[in-house]
Design an enzyme around this catalytic site. Structure first.
Site, PDB file in Angstrom:
ATOM      1  N   HIS A 136       0.848  -1.191   0.000  1.00  0.00           N
ATOM      2  CA  HIS A 136       0.000   0.000   0.000  1.00  0.00           C
ATOM      3  C   HIS A 136       0.880   1.237   0.000  1.00  0.00           C
ATOM      4  CE1 HIS A 136      -3.057  -2.910   1.365  1.00  0.00           C
ATOM      5  NE2 HIS A 136      -3.904  -2.088   0.821  1.00  0.00           N
ATOM      6  N   LYS A 140      -0.221   4.825   4.631  1.00  0.00           N
ATOM      7  CA  LYS A 140      -1.096   3.899   5.356  1.00  0.00           C
ATOM      8  C   LYS A 140      -0.543   3.623   6.733  1.00  0.00           C
ATOM      9  CE  LYS A 140      -3.456  -0.573   5.071  1.00  0.00           C
ATOM     10  NZ  LYS A 140      -4.731   0.053   5.533  1.00  0.00           N
TER      11      LYS A 140
HETATM   12  N1  LIG Z   1     -12.498  -1.058   3.391  1.00  0.00           N
HETATM   13  C1  LIG Z   1     -11.955  -0.566   2.289  1.00  0.00           C
HETATM   14  O1  LIG Z   1     -12.321  -0.923   1.145  1.00  0.00           O
HETATM   15  C2  LIG Z   1     -10.904   0.516   2.414  1.00  0.00           C
HETATM   16  C3  LIG Z   1     -10.360   1.123   1.288  1.00  0.00           C
HETATM   17  C4  LIG Z   1      -9.468   2.197   1.479  1.00  0.00           C
HETATM   18  C5  LIG Z   1      -9.133   2.601   2.756  1.00  0.00           C
HETATM   19  N2  LIG Z   1      -9.651   1.940   3.816  1.00  0.00           N
HETATM   20  C6  LIG Z   1      -9.387   2.356   5.186  1.00  0.00           C
HETATM   21  O2  LIG Z   1      -9.995   3.621   5.386  1.00  0.00           O
HETATM   22  C7  LIG Z   1      -9.254   4.362   6.353  1.00  0.00           C
HETATM   23  C8  LIG Z   1      -8.905   5.707   5.769  1.00  0.00           C
HETATM   24  O3  LIG Z   1      -7.972   5.508   4.742  1.00  0.00           O
HETATM   25  P1  LIG Z   1      -7.544   6.783   3.848  1.00  0.00           P
HETATM   26  O4  LIG Z   1      -6.336   6.385   3.067  1.00  0.00           O
HETATM   27  O5  LIG Z   1      -8.750   7.317   3.156  1.00  0.00           O
HETATM   28  O6  LIG Z   1      -7.088   7.794   5.003  1.00  0.00           O
HETATM   29  P2  LIG Z   1      -6.905   9.378   4.968  1.00  0.00           P
HETATM   30  O7  LIG Z   1      -5.896   9.679   6.045  1.00  0.00           O
HETATM   31  O8  LIG Z   1      -6.688   9.871   3.597  1.00  0.00           O
HETATM   32  O9  LIG Z   1      -8.337   9.934   5.437  1.00  0.00           O
HETATM   33  C9  LIG Z   1      -8.740   9.794   6.767  1.00  0.00           C
HETATM   34  C10 LIG Z   1      -9.857  10.806   7.034  1.00  0.00           C
HETATM   35  O10 LIG Z   1     -10.219  10.700   8.405  1.00  0.00           O
HETATM   36  C11 LIG Z   1     -10.184  11.998   9.013  1.00  0.00           C
HETATM   37  N3  LIG Z   1      -9.794  11.824  10.426  1.00  0.00           N
HETATM   38  C12 LIG Z   1      -8.548  11.656  10.922  1.00  0.00           C
HETATM   39  N4  LIG Z   1      -8.596  11.534  12.263  1.00  0.00           N
HETATM   40  C13 LIG Z   1      -9.909  11.611  12.600  1.00  0.00           C
HETATM   41  C14 LIG Z   1     -10.624  11.545  13.830  1.00  0.00           C
HETATM   42  N5  LIG Z   1      -9.971  11.368  14.985  1.00  0.00           N
HETATM   43  N6  LIG Z   1     -11.982  11.655  13.801  1.00  0.00           N
HETATM   44  C15 LIG Z   1     -12.631  11.811  12.634  1.00  0.00           C
HETATM   45  N7  LIG Z   1     -12.019  11.886  11.425  1.00  0.00           N
HETATM   46  C16 LIG Z   1     -10.678  11.779  11.425  1.00  0.00           C
HETATM   47  C17 LIG Z   1      -9.179  12.792   8.212  1.00  0.00           C
HETATM   48  O11 LIG Z   1      -9.447  14.178   8.324  1.00  0.00           O
HETATM   49  C18 LIG Z   1      -9.433  12.258   6.795  1.00  0.00           C
HETATM   50  O12 LIG Z   1     -10.502  12.945   6.191  1.00  0.00           O
HETATM   51  C19 LIG Z   1      -8.058   3.488   6.726  1.00  0.00           C
HETATM   52  O13 LIG Z   1      -8.373   2.747   7.873  1.00  0.00           O
HETATM   53  C20 LIG Z   1      -7.946   2.537   5.546  1.00  0.00           C
HETATM   54  O14 LIG Z   1      -7.349   1.301   5.865  1.00  0.00           O
HETATM   55  C21 LIG Z   1     -10.520   0.910   3.679  1.00  0.00           C
HETATM   56  O1  LIG Z   2      -5.460   2.473   1.375  1.00  0.00           O
HETATM   57  C1  LIG Z   2      -5.742   1.762   2.374  1.00  0.00           C
HETATM   58  O2  LIG Z   2      -5.407   2.037   3.558  1.00  0.00           O
HETATM   59  C2  LIG Z   2      -6.502   0.510   2.168  1.00  0.00           C
HETATM   60  N1  LIG Z   2      -6.834  -0.167   3.224  1.00  0.00           N
HETATM   61  C3  LIG Z   2      -7.695  -1.296   3.245  1.00  0.00           C
HETATM   62  C4  LIG Z   2      -7.023  -2.382   4.051  1.00  0.00           C
HETATM   63  O3  LIG Z   2      -6.432  -2.011   5.123  1.00  0.00           O
HETATM   64  O4  LIG Z   2      -7.117  -3.545   3.667  1.00  0.00           O
HETATM   65  C5  LIG Z   2      -8.165  -1.727   1.873  1.00  0.00           C
HETATM   66  C6  LIG Z   2      -7.251  -1.389   0.790  1.00  0.00           C
HETATM   67  C7  LIG Z   2      -6.840   0.059   0.795  1.00  0.00           C
END
Ligand SMILES: NC(=O)c1ccc[n+]([C@@H]2O[C@H](COP(=O)([O-])OP(=O)(O)OC[C@H]3O[C@@H](n4cnc5c(N)ncnc54)[C@H](O)[C@@H]3O)[C@@H](O)[C@H]2O)c1
Ligand SMILES: O=C(O)C1=N[C@H](C(=O)O)CCC1
Length: 242
Positions: A136, A140
């Site tokens: 990633h 991350k």
């Molecule tokens: N399930 C999936 O398909 C999937 C896909 C991508 C990312 N993710 C997960 O989503 C999460 C975010 O990833 P990202 O790359 O978008 O992160 P990012 O850091 O780009 O965005 C995080 C967001 O959360 C906000 N934030 C930070 N601290 C906070 C708090 N204490 N309270 C409320 N909001 C807060 C930030 O302002 C930002 O808008 C991670 O846990 C990642 O693993 C999951």
């Molecule tokens: O960008 C990330 O962070 C992602 N997190 C998810 C994970 O923790 O598996 C899904 C993929 C992207």
């Protein structure tokens, strides 16, 4: 429908906002530092009054408050945030007593397919060594990825045993048969790659998924929010709404 998005300014939340608007949904973009047109996350309860669902891509420590707010507002809660601890999971279970709750480590439909083929591969090749590698972007926080944990759980289920998860390797040690190697890479802007390797005598099976855009996660999360709208309260898996 009217979708509230927590993490609306983040890498993935911003894609959820774009996807929802492309589908002509109204969006309540929630931010801790709201710009014009965004809503202050500190006023989450008020923002959810007019919402039909909450989609969350923020941080694990925010999950309990977000789950409670969704339950209080009576709206379904779609959670993409990974790295959830026991407190967060308990909060999801509590909210599920009132509203539909769907948490998925990966909302890409291709990863759901990968999980199925990994289970089939391990069932067909139970004696083969399994190794997992995930890659990633350099922003991350959590490791291994939530998706990697889901894949490791699928391998265990297919093997019928809890393999010893060996995170990286160094020093002078022979591999144990009941190990699964877990290798994590963080680099550049990689959206998300997961590889499961099954290796036996003189052959290797490699099963890989690569996300080319975060839009694939956003599409799955908006699909989930749409399909939870008429569901009863409870915990749901992404496969329940595919
Ligand atoms: N399930 C999936 O398909 C999937 C896909 C991508 C990312 N993710 C997960 O989503 C999460 C975010 O990833 P990202 O790359 O978008 O992160 P990012 O850091 O780009 O965005 C995080 C967001 O959360 C906000 N934030 C930070 N601290 C906070 C708090 N204490 N309270 C409320 N909001 C807060 C930030 O302002 C930002 O808008 C991670 O846990 C990642 O693993 C999951
Ligand atoms: O960008 C990330 O962070 C992602 N997190 C998810 C994970 O923790 O598996 C899904 C993929 C992207």
């Amino acid at each position: 429908m009217r979708l509230a998005v927590a993490g609306a300014t983040g890498r993935t939340g911003s894609e959820v906002v774009a996807e929802a608007r492309d589908r002509d949904h109204a969006v309540v973009a929630l931010s801790r530092d709201p710009d014009e047109g965004e809503h202050d996350l500190a006023d989450l309860d008020a923002a959810l009054d007019a919402a039909d669902a909450l989609v969350d891509f923020t941080v694990p420590e925010a999950t309990p408050d977000h789950a409670a707010a969704a339950a209080d507002a009576g709206v379904p809660y779609v959670v993409g945030t990974t790295g959830l601890d026991d407190e967060a999971e308990a909060a999801l279970d509590a909210a599920a007593g009132t509203v539909p709750v769907l948490a998925a480590s990966n909302f890409a439909k291709g990863v759901q397919a990968l999980l199925r083929v990994v289970r089939a591969g391990v069932e067909a090749l139970p004696e083969y060594d399994a190794e997992l590698t995930e890659t990633h972007h350099d922003g991350k926080r959590d490791a291994p990825s939530g998706t990697a944990v889901s894949l490791l759980d699928a391998i265990d289920e297919a093997r019928g045993e809890a393999l010893d998860r060996t995170y990286g390797r160094e020093g002078d040690h022979l591999r144990e048969a009941a190990e699964v190697g877990v290798h994590v890479r963080r680099a550049g802007t990689v959206r998300g790659e997961h590889e499961v390797l099954l290796a036996g005598d003189d052959e290797v099976l490699t099963l890989t998924h690569r996300a080319e855009s975060r839009r694939v996660f956003a599409a799955g999360a908006v699909d989930a929010a749409e399909r939870l709208a008429d569901r009863e309260a409870g915990r749901y898996d992404f496969t329940d709404v595919l």
